[in-house]
Design an enzyme around this catalytic site. Sequence first.
Site, PDB file in Angstrom:
ATOM      1  CG  ASP A  39      -2.077   0.872   0.997  1.00 15.65           C
ATOM      2  OD1 ASP A  39      -3.191   0.477   0.886  1.00 15.65           O
ATOM      3  OD2 ASP A  39      -2.122   2.270   1.040  1.00 15.65           O
ATOM      4  CG  ASP A  77       3.379   5.204  -6.156  1.00 16.36           C
ATOM      5  OD1 ASP A  77       2.334   4.812  -6.753  1.00 16.36           O
ATOM      6  OD2 ASP A  77       3.934   6.373  -5.968  1.00 16.36           O
ATOM      7  CB  VAL A  78       0.458   0.425  -8.021  1.00 13.00           C
ATOM      8  CG1 VAL A  78       0.096  -0.562  -6.802  1.00 13.00           C
ATOM      9  CG2 VAL A  78      -0.702   1.569  -7.942  1.00 13.00           C
ATOM     10  CG  ASN A 104      -8.183  -3.546  -3.699  1.00 14.22           C
ATOM     11  OD1 ASN A 104      -9.234  -3.646  -3.741  1.00 14.22           O
ATOM     12  ND2 ASN A 104      -7.636  -2.673  -2.859  1.00 14.22           N
ATOM     13  CE1 TYR A 170     -12.742   4.511  -9.188  1.00 23.31           C
ATOM     14  CE2 TYR A 170     -14.961   4.090 -10.262  1.00 23.31           C
ATOM     15  CZ  TYR A 170     -13.947   3.962  -9.304  1.00 23.31           C
ATOM     16  OH  TYR A 170     -14.082   2.766  -8.320  1.00 23.31           O
ATOM     17  CE  LYS A 174     -11.679   1.015 -10.290  1.00 17.94           C
ATOM     18  NZ  LYS A 174     -10.917   0.161  -9.588  1.00 17.94           N
ATOM     19  CB  VAL A 203     -17.617  -1.701  -1.924  1.00 23.18           C
ATOM     20  CG1 VAL A 203     -17.301  -2.849  -0.732  1.00 23.18           C
ATOM     21  CG2 VAL A 203     -18.031  -2.686  -3.116  1.00 23.18           C
ATOM     22  CG  ASP A 204     -19.783   0.765   4.367  1.00 22.09           C
ATOM     23  OD1 ASP A 204     -18.997   1.957   4.224  1.00 22.09           O
ATOM     24  OD2 ASP A 204     -20.175   0.368   5.461  1.00 22.09           O
TER      25      ASP A 204
END
Length: 274
Positions: A39, A77-78, A104, A170, A174, A203-204
């Site tokens: 992460d 860092d991706v 993810n 975004y 995606k 998603v919460d």
Amino acid sequence: MMGRALEGKVALVTGAARGQGRADAVRLAADGASVIAVDLCRQIASVPYPLAAPDDLAETVKLVEDTGSRIVARQGDVRDAASLGAALQAGLDEFGRLDIVVANAGIAPMQSGADGWRDVIDVNLTGVFNTVEAAIPTMVAQGTGGSIVLISSAAGLAGIGSRDAGSIGYAAAKHGVVGLMRVYANLLAQHNIRVNTINPSGVDTPMINNEHTRQWLARLVAESGSPPDMGNALPVQVLQPDDIANAVAWLVSDQARYITGVALPVDAGYLNKK
């Protein structure tokens, strides 16, 4: 702990410090996998809500260890192939193999203009590309197959968003993740490496459940004069991270051994209404 479905497997999970990534890491660990958790754990300027911190990643470590599985956690860092590669190598040095990838890591800078466009493409699309590319050499060299799950979105299969460049970015990112999945599913099939996406509705997690996202939704209502139809078909307002983690665990298991090249909505029927 004998007999767990993923015993002896090693899983790389990006964006693992909290939210969906944490749920994925803990679920795979509960099924017996060792986890390489990555992460960023710092802020990106265009993102209006707080991102994960090192303490969040430390909590993921604790939760994974509580399952009885092992974990190597690193900040990485991706967007930066070298940074991501170093984090992955730390896990490979400890566990010696890689069988599962869950790409993810993602951001949702829905009201961030041009900076949001650049950053969301860098994290949500280029970051996924970097993650798969980092994993391929080891997974191919092992010769034992594997499973790669790319976390896309309902916004990767439908034109969902506002006029803001960050929001458009975004959806574009995606959608791009689904394209990456379809290409890699073909490229890696000869190595018995399966590649799929999961496409959730809301998603919460802290990415959605924050004041800035609520303000963005309120702005959409104000601009349109009526609430946008963001509801699911089933009578559930928002999914839980465990709902997506359950789908991840199934896709990476032998129960899904012949499933590849699939964009799987886990969306309570949201996309079926479109």
